[in-house]
Design an enzyme around this catalytic site. Structure first.
Site, PDB file in Angstrom:
ATOM      1  N   THR A 129       0.822  -1.207   0.000  1.00  0.00           N
ATOM      2  CA  THR A 129       0.000   0.000   0.000  1.00  0.00           C
ATOM      3  C   THR A 129       0.859   1.261   0.000  1.00  0.00           C
ATOM      4  O   THR A 129       1.998   1.245   0.493  1.00  0.00           O
ATOM      5  CB  THR A 129      -0.906   0.023   1.251  1.00  0.00           C
ATOM      6  OG1 THR A 129      -1.545   1.301   1.378  1.00  0.00           O
ATOM      7  CG2 THR A 129      -0.096  -0.217   2.520  1.00  0.00           C
ATOM      8  N   ASP A 130       0.297   2.344  -0.515  1.00  0.00           N
ATOM      9  CA  ASP A 130       1.016   3.624  -0.470  1.00  0.00           C
ATOM     10  C   ASP A 130       1.153   4.165   0.947  1.00  0.00           C
ATOM     11  O   ASP A 130       1.968   5.047   1.219  1.00  0.00           O
ATOM     12  CB  ASP A 130       0.341   4.667  -1.365  1.00  0.00           C
ATOM     13  CG  ASP A 130      -1.096   4.980  -0.973  1.00  0.00           C
ATOM     14  OD1 ASP A 130      -1.630   4.315  -0.056  1.00  0.00           O
ATOM     15  OD2 ASP A 130      -1.700   5.867  -1.592  1.00  0.00           O
ATOM     16  N   GLU A 131       0.373   3.625   1.882  1.00  0.00           N
ATOM     17  CA  GLU A 131       0.416   4.127   3.255  1.00  0.00           C
ATOM     18  C   GLU A 131       1.753   3.861   3.938  1.00  0.00           C
ATOM     19  O   GLU A 131       2.068   4.496   4.950  1.00  0.00           O
ATOM     20  CB  GLU A 131      -0.729   3.549   4.076  1.00  0.00           C
ATOM     21  CG  GLU A 131      -2.092   4.019   3.595  1.00  0.00           C
ATOM     22  CD  GLU A 131      -3.202   3.756   4.594  1.00  0.00           C
ATOM     23  OE1 GLU A 131      -2.972   3.956   5.802  1.00  0.00           O
ATOM     24  OE2 GLU A 131      -4.295   3.366   4.170  1.00  0.00           O
ATOM     25  N   TYR A 155      -1.487  -0.168  11.181  1.00  0.00           N
ATOM     26  CA  TYR A 155      -1.708  -0.889   9.929  1.00  0.00           C
ATOM     27  C   TYR A 155      -0.560  -0.688   8.959  1.00  0.00           C
ATOM     28  O   TYR A 155       0.047  -1.651   8.469  1.00  0.00           O
ATOM     29  CB  TYR A 155      -3.024  -0.449   9.274  1.00  0.00           C
ATOM     30  CG  TYR A 155      -3.058  -0.722   7.784  1.00  0.00           C
ATOM     31  CD1 TYR A 155      -2.983  -2.033   7.301  1.00  0.00           C
ATOM     32  CD2 TYR A 155      -3.148   0.322   6.857  1.00  0.00           C
ATOM     33  CE1 TYR A 155      -2.990  -2.290   5.929  1.00  0.00           C
ATOM     34  CE2 TYR A 155      -3.155   0.066   5.499  1.00  0.00           C
ATOM     35  CZ  TYR A 155      -3.081  -1.240   5.041  1.00  0.00           C
ATOM     36  OH  TYR A 155      -3.072  -1.488   3.686  1.00  0.00           O
ATOM     37  N   LYS A 159       2.402  -3.269   7.337  1.00  0.00           N
ATOM     38  CA  LYS A 159       2.623  -3.452   5.892  1.00  0.00           C
ATOM     39  C   LYS A 159       4.063  -3.088   5.516  1.00  0.00           C
ATOM     40  O   LYS A 159       4.695  -3.767   4.697  1.00  0.00           O
ATOM     41  CB  LYS A 159       1.632  -2.617   5.084  1.00  0.00           C
ATOM     42  CG  LYS A 159       0.201  -3.122   5.121  1.00  0.00           C
ATOM     43  CD  LYS A 159       0.054  -4.532   4.567  1.00  0.00           C
ATOM     44  CE  LYS A 159       0.219  -4.581   3.057  1.00  0.00           C
ATOM     45  NZ  LYS A 159      -0.021  -5.950   2.520  1.00  0.00           N
TER      46      LYS A 159
END
Length: 323
Positions: A129-131, A155, A159
């Site tokens: 994810t870009d997060e 979260y 990741k």
């Protein structure tokens, strides 16, 4: 892509939002044999798994990728590739309790890497994810594959941890691994806890629609079908050891997305209710997909607004089943 080689794929998390869309895409557009392993949490789609079992190219095994026995049971054949979608992904839940996030996102990824080490598959695509990049100010350029990892919530930290494990296993053991990092997805089968479905279902029920803080947070939106096409392209042409960003280039303020959905649905903006901001709430995400576009030839197939209308229609049509 229809026809061609009949590859044997293992899809983790294939009963969830993005994984399920990917499975549908492959069954409709390729001749691949697909095995799905999914622990069937609240965000999964058991009816879809049951319906898909009628397809001779599909099989489903219920299991947790962090459980050695469950994973051993699905490693009963050789796979061309593992497409690793399985993840706990709802930020609010991770803030309340990160246990499941650590188990699925970190331990589960580790267990898959251990199997890859033994030759269980010829490659693995790790869907991230870009997060993991953290947050941007309005003036900063979008994230590239070279942007540092700087996660700001439990979260995204799990990741980022799994991304680093994947990188380490490629560097240490020369395993055939590719990592993808996508921007915010939307589309069919997304759980009602997520931002866009929450707006749709609350509007349908004429309930207040909560917006964190001032609603000026910016997200880069990507229609799930375009994400699936990117993953399929990376499966076919991606280079081992590389990271590919997948972004829609559709930056929108949260409050503007809410207003557009209400407009599509013919609902009043009076349903909007601003609430206290979430802790650790990133201000802006934006993804630079130049590498994916220039090296592999990926491009979006529909505009954000067209895809948003299609998404609203899907959720409205599936209203009862999705509540």
């Amino acid at each position: 892509m229809k026809g061609g080689r009949s590859l044997n794929l293992l899809v983790t998390g294939g009963a969830g939002f993005i994984g399920l869309n990917f499975v549908h895409y492959l069954l409709e557009n390729t001749s691949y044999q697909i095995t799905v392993i999914d622990s069937m949490t609240y965000a999964s789609h058991p009816d879809e798994m049951q319906a898909l079992t009628s397809n001779p190219r599909f099989r489903f095994k219920k299991g947790n990728i962090a459980d050695k026995n469950d994973l051993n049971a699905v490693m009963d054949q050789q796979y061309e590739a593992i497409i690793h979608f399985a993840a706990e992904s709802h930020v609010d839940n991770s803030i309340q309790n990160a246990d499941d996030f650590i188990q699925t996102n970190i331990v589960g990824t580790y267990e898959l890497l251990q199997h890859l080490k033994t030759g269980a598959a010829n490659k693995m695509i790790h869907v991230s994810t870009d997060e993991v990049y953290g947050t941007l100010t309005p003036a900063q350029q979008p994230f590239t594959e070279l942007s540092p990892l700087s996660p700001n919530n439990p979260y995204s930290a799990t990741k980022a941890s799994s991304d680093l494990l994947v990188r380490a296993y490629h560097e240490t053991f020369n395993l055939p691994l590719v990592t993808t990092r996508c921007s915010n997805n939307f589309g069919p089968f997304q759980n009602k806890e997520k931002f866009i479905p929450t707006i749709i279902y609350r509007a349908l029920l004429n309930q207040k629609i909560p917006i964190y803080g001032d609603g000026q947070q910016i997200r880069d939106w990507l229609f799930v079908e375009d994400h699936c096409k990117a993953i399929a392209l990376i499966l076919e042409k991606g280079t081992s050891g590389e990271v590919y960003n997948i972004g829609g280039g559709n930056e929108r303020k949260n409050v503007d997305v809410v207003k557009r959905i209400l407009e599509i649905m013919g609902k009043s903006e009076k349903l909007i209710e601003f609430v206290s901001d979430r802790i650790g709430h990133d201000r802006r995400y934006a993804i630079d997909s130049t590498k994916l576009q220039s090296e592999l030839g990926w491009k979006q197939t529909a505009s954000f607004d067209q895809s948003l209308v299609k998404t609203v229609e899907w959720h409205v049509n599936n209203f009862g089943a999705s509540l």
